[in-house]
Design an enzyme around this catalytic site. Structure first.
Site, PDB file in Angstrom:
ATOM      1  N   ILE A  12      -3.337 -17.012   2.803  1.00 56.53           N
ATOM      2  CA  ILE A  12      -3.959 -16.097   1.838  1.00 56.53           C
ATOM      3  C   ILE A  12      -3.002 -15.807   0.691  1.00 56.53           C
ATOM      4  CG2 ILE A  12      -4.954 -13.809   1.491  1.00 56.53           C
ATOM      5  CD1 ILE A  12      -5.687 -13.831   4.490  1.00 56.53           C
ATOM      6  N   GLY A  13      -1.735 -15.590   1.026  1.00 55.26           N
ATOM      7  CA  GLY A  13      -0.785 -15.279  -0.041  1.00 55.26           C
ATOM      8  C   GLY A  13       0.566 -14.923   0.516  1.00 55.26           C
ATOM      9  N   ALA A  16       5.506  -9.093  -0.576  1.00 57.53           N
ATOM     10  CA  ALA A  16       6.737  -8.443  -0.121  1.00 57.53           C
ATOM     11  C   ALA A  16       6.831  -8.487   1.399  1.00 57.53           C
ATOM     12  CB  ALA A  16       6.760  -7.001  -0.612  1.00 57.53           C
ATOM     13  N   TYR A  17       5.669  -8.516   2.052  1.00 60.11           N
ATOM     14  CA  TYR A  17       5.653  -8.486   3.511  1.00 60.11           C
ATOM     15  C   TYR A  17       5.473  -9.876   4.114  1.00 60.11           C
ATOM     16  CZ  TYR A  17       5.189  -3.444   2.876  1.00 60.11           C
ATOM     17  OH  TYR A  17       5.404  -2.134   2.534  1.00 60.11           O
ATOM     18  N   THR A  19       4.342 -14.060   4.452  1.00 60.40           N
ATOM     19  CA  THR A  19       3.135 -14.868   4.272  1.00 60.40           C
ATOM     20  C   THR A  19       1.994 -14.301   5.104  1.00 60.40           C
ATOM     21  OG1 THR A  19       4.586 -16.769   4.000  1.00 60.40           O
ATOM     22  CG2 THR A  19       2.255 -17.232   4.330  1.00 60.40           C
ATOM     23  N   VAL A  20       0.817 -14.288   4.520  1.00 58.41           N
ATOM     24  CA  VAL A  20      -0.376 -13.793   5.212  1.00 58.41           C
ATOM     25  C   VAL A  20      -1.330 -14.967   5.402  1.00 58.41           C
ATOM     26  CG1 VAL A  20      -2.240 -12.098   5.166  1.00 58.41           C
ATOM     27  CG2 VAL A  20      -0.085 -11.600   4.006  1.00 58.41           C
ATOM     28  N   ASP A 140       3.383   2.093  -1.369  1.00 64.34           N
ATOM     29  CA  ASP A 140       3.271   0.874  -2.179  1.00 64.34           C
ATOM     30  C   ASP A 140       1.818   0.597  -2.566  1.00 64.34           C
ATOM     31  OD1 ASP A 140       4.251  -1.400  -3.492  1.00 64.34           O
ATOM     32  OD2 ASP A 140       3.955  -2.677  -1.744  1.00 64.34           O
TER      33      ASP A 140
END
EC number: 2.7.11.22
Length: 303
Positions: A12-13, A16-17, A19-20, A140
């Site tokens: 998906i993208g 900051a956290y 890879t999803v 955030d």
């Protein structure tokens, strides 16, 4: 539970956290979002997870019991691999196909109708009030982590993750946007739930403008752009514990909200200014914002 239960569908993208991934649960047929994070191996209780991670995940799981419609659901937590130094944890969330950024971009000119914006704002604030009532500061908020389902339901994502992800974010420097950050965060002062309400104000204006309200390229530049609209705050409101003095900014008065958001009616402009109040102690809360007349005028059928 192992993530092998889920069939990856697409990346998906990367944020900051980390890879999803979008994945499918073959048992239910539902799509989920997988977010992996590396945490230090704490050893001992919690299967080696640091106690801070155990606490944060426990809090997110506790929120699940409420099944709040405006908060993304955490379906599962899996420890997927470990070394002596770190453990990879995968958080399994419900999957929503679009975020607010995509939703705004897809709206045909001249943009979203005011009634749609009011509906989105009511849902957004209900989700945030729920988090704040449970002592969670999002920290955030931005259009990329406010999700909108195909049926128009708003769901807040990526809350409660800041401390879980602190280890990984130290390892992987990512440029985090300053555009939605409250002045107290930009000044590195102490902060609490009001930081989120500042971000809500920035996003509220963006729903009308279809572009961000304050686009600074450094903390000082961002503050300067903020003061161009709200004016330089009085000395009494300037936090005491910060390195950047008020005198670093030229004096200036406030400009009318309509100069930057001409489509916004007067009561909406009043609400926006209550969100964009420099002093966090004077800033409107999510609970109080929900009572504001702007969000109740022309409201459709009662829910």
């Amino acid at each position: 539970m192992a993530t092998s239960r889920y069939e990856p569908v697409a990346e998906i993208g990367v944020g900051a956290y980390g890879t999803v991934y979008k994945a499918r649960d073959p048992h239910s047929g539902h799509f989920v979002a997988l977010k992996s994070v590396r945490v230090p191996n704490g050893g001992g209780g919690g299967g080696g997870l640091p106690i801070s991670t155990v606490r944060e995940v426990a809090l997110l799981r506790r929120l699940e019991a409420f099944e709040h419609p405006n908060v993304v659901r955490l379906m599962d937590v899996c420890a997927t691999s470990r070394t002596d130094r770190e453990i990879k944890v995968t958080l399994v969330f419900e999957h929503v196909d679009q975020d607010l950024r995509t939703y705004l971009d897809k709206a045909p000119p001249p943009g979203l109708p005011a009634e749609t914006i009011k509906d989105l704002m009511r849902q957004f604030l209900r989700g945030l009030d729920f988090l704040h009532a449970n002592c969670i500061v999002h920290r955030d908020l931005k259009p990329e982590n406010i999700l909108v389902t195909s049926g128009g339901t708003v769901k807040l994502a990526d809350f409660g993750l800041a401390r879980i992800y602190s280890y990984q974010m130290a390892l992987t420097p990512v440029v985090v946007t300053l555009w939605y950050r409250a002045p107290e965060v930009l000044l590195q002062s102490t902060y609490a739930t009001p930081v989120d309400m500042w971000s809500v104000g920035c996003i509220f204006a963006e729903m009308f403008r279809r572009k961000p309200l304050f686009c600074g390229n450094s903390e000082a530049d961002q503050l300067g752009k903020i003061f161009d609209l709200i004016g330089l705050p009085p000395e009494d409101d300037w936090p005491r514990d910060v390195s950047l003095p008020r005198g670093a900014f030229p004096p200036r008065g406030p400009r009318p909200v309509q100069s930057v958001v001409p489509e916004m009616e007067e009561s909406g402009a009043q609400l926006l200014l209550e969100m964009l109040t420099f002093n966090p102690h004077k800033r409107i809360s999510a609970f109080r914002a929900l009572q504001h007349s702007y969000l109740h005028k022309d409201e459709g059928n009662p829910e």
